[in-house]
Write an enzyme that holds these catalytic residues in place. Structure first.
Site, PDB file in Angstrom:
ATOM      1  N   SER A  81       0.860  -1.180   0.000  1.00 31.92           N
ATOM      2  CA  SER A  81       0.000   0.000   0.000  1.00 31.92           C
ATOM      3  C   SER A  81       0.894   1.226   0.000  1.00 31.92           C
ATOM      4  O   SER A  81       2.079   1.145   0.341  1.00 31.92           O
ATOM      5  CB  SER A  81      -0.869  -0.012   1.271  1.00 31.92           C
ATOM      6  OG  SER A  81      -1.528   1.222   1.469  1.00 31.92           O
ATOM      7  N   TYR A 112      -2.550  -1.483  10.127  1.00 36.34           N
ATOM      8  CA  TYR A 112      -2.486  -1.595   8.667  1.00 36.34           C
ATOM      9  C   TYR A 112      -1.158  -1.047   8.149  1.00 36.34           C
ATOM     10  O   TYR A 112      -0.458  -1.706   7.364  1.00 36.34           O
ATOM     11  CB  TYR A 112      -3.658  -0.833   8.050  1.00 36.34           C
ATOM     12  CG  TYR A 112      -3.739  -0.923   6.546  1.00 36.34           C
ATOM     13  CD1 TYR A 112      -4.292  -2.040   5.934  1.00 36.34           C
ATOM     14  CD2 TYR A 112      -3.283   0.115   5.743  1.00 36.34           C
ATOM     15  CE1 TYR A 112      -4.379  -2.125   4.556  1.00 36.34           C
ATOM     16  CE2 TYR A 112      -3.367   0.042   4.367  1.00 36.34           C
ATOM     17  CZ  TYR A 112      -3.913  -1.082   3.773  1.00 36.34           C
ATOM     18  OH  TYR A 112      -4.000  -1.163   2.407  1.00 36.34           O
TER      19      TYR A 112
END
Length: 272
Positions: A159, A172
């Site tokens: 990401s 995350y």
């Protein structure tokens, strides 16, 4: 179904995809099928208590397989939690046996929770790290016995949060940074086997992986952090196919000497 003769940039390649039932996973599957690949499609197909948005269903997974088959390619499906190493390995082995081999794996399964540092729970940490980081390792470990003797490509979806310190979803961000470290270490270890390992770093993509609470946090509690999430290119989000095009390149022989790459498809959010 009669399988069409494979043509395209990944003609005849056999590719494993986790988190394949919807969103980016489905997009990767369809894009690769368009270009001649056969797929092993894996998804958990049920929701998790510490994740506020619903996950995919068995029907979603079946729909992905049908979309692959519309392109004349083969699709083998399995409902598996990537946190379950033994079940994942068994499913991959069965899929490889059905397709006659494996050429690449895309560790795409991931989850996201939102919260400030003082509201994030240990259960959220465990769920996110286990799915995003340990699940990525489990996917690599299940694929590698089929790749080390003949070469291949591991593509681990990280990401933009795996490059910059994106706040309000600490587990995350930490897990996606971990995916980068794992992938670079594996790239060094596996280069002698002609196995390439790369990470892909999307900006926001409309996939259903979007906890509403994050928007509330940015709007109400921490508006000062909102600029961190703004892309340099003036788009709110990328489309799933933009990420899939990067995956396609990394599966294909066009990237035969590309390894250890952090492939950003992030509209410039990580340079802000």
């Amino acid at each position: 179904m009669t399988t069409a003769e494979a043509t395209g940039r990944v003609a005849g390649k056999r590719v494993l995809i986790t988190g394949a039932a919807r969103g980016m996973g489905r997009s990767h599957a369809v894009r690769l099928a368009e270009q001649g690949a056969d797929l092993i499609l894996i998804d958990i197909c049920h929701s998790l208590p510490d994740v506020e948005y619903p996950l995919a269903s068995r029907r979603d997974l079946e729909e992905t397989a049908a979309l692959v088959e519309e392109h004349g390619r083969r699709a083998v499906t399995a409902v598996v939690d990537v946190r379950d190493e033994a079940a994942l390995r068994a499913a991959v082995d069965e899929g490889v046996a059905a397709l006659g081999g494996l050429d690449a794996a895309v560790a795409n399964a991931g989850v996201l929770t939102a919260g400030t540092w003082d509201t994030t729970t240990s259960e959220q940490w465990r769920t996110v790290v286990d799915v995003n980081l340990i699940g990525t390792w489990n996917t690599c470990a299940a694929a590698l016995p089929h790749l080390v003797d003949r070469g291949g490509s591991l593509i681990n979806i990280s990401s933009s949060a795996g490059i910059k310190g994106t706040p309000l979803h600490l587990p995350y961000t930490a897990s996606k940074h971990g995916v980068v470290g794992l992938s670079k270490a594996l790239a060094n270890e596996l280069a002698a086997h002609n196995v390439r390992v790369n990470t892909v770093h999307p900006t926001g993509v409309e996939t259903g992986m979007r906890p509403d609470s994050l928007q509330g946090l940015l709007a109400d509690r921490r508006p000062d952090l909102a600029p961190i999430f703004v892309n340099a290119i003036p788009v709110l989000m990328a489309e799933a196919v933009d990420i899939s095009n990067a995956v396609l390149f990394l599966v294909s022989d066009e990237s035969r000497y590309v390894t250890g790459l952090e492939f950003k498809v992030d509209a410039g959010v990580s340079i802000r």
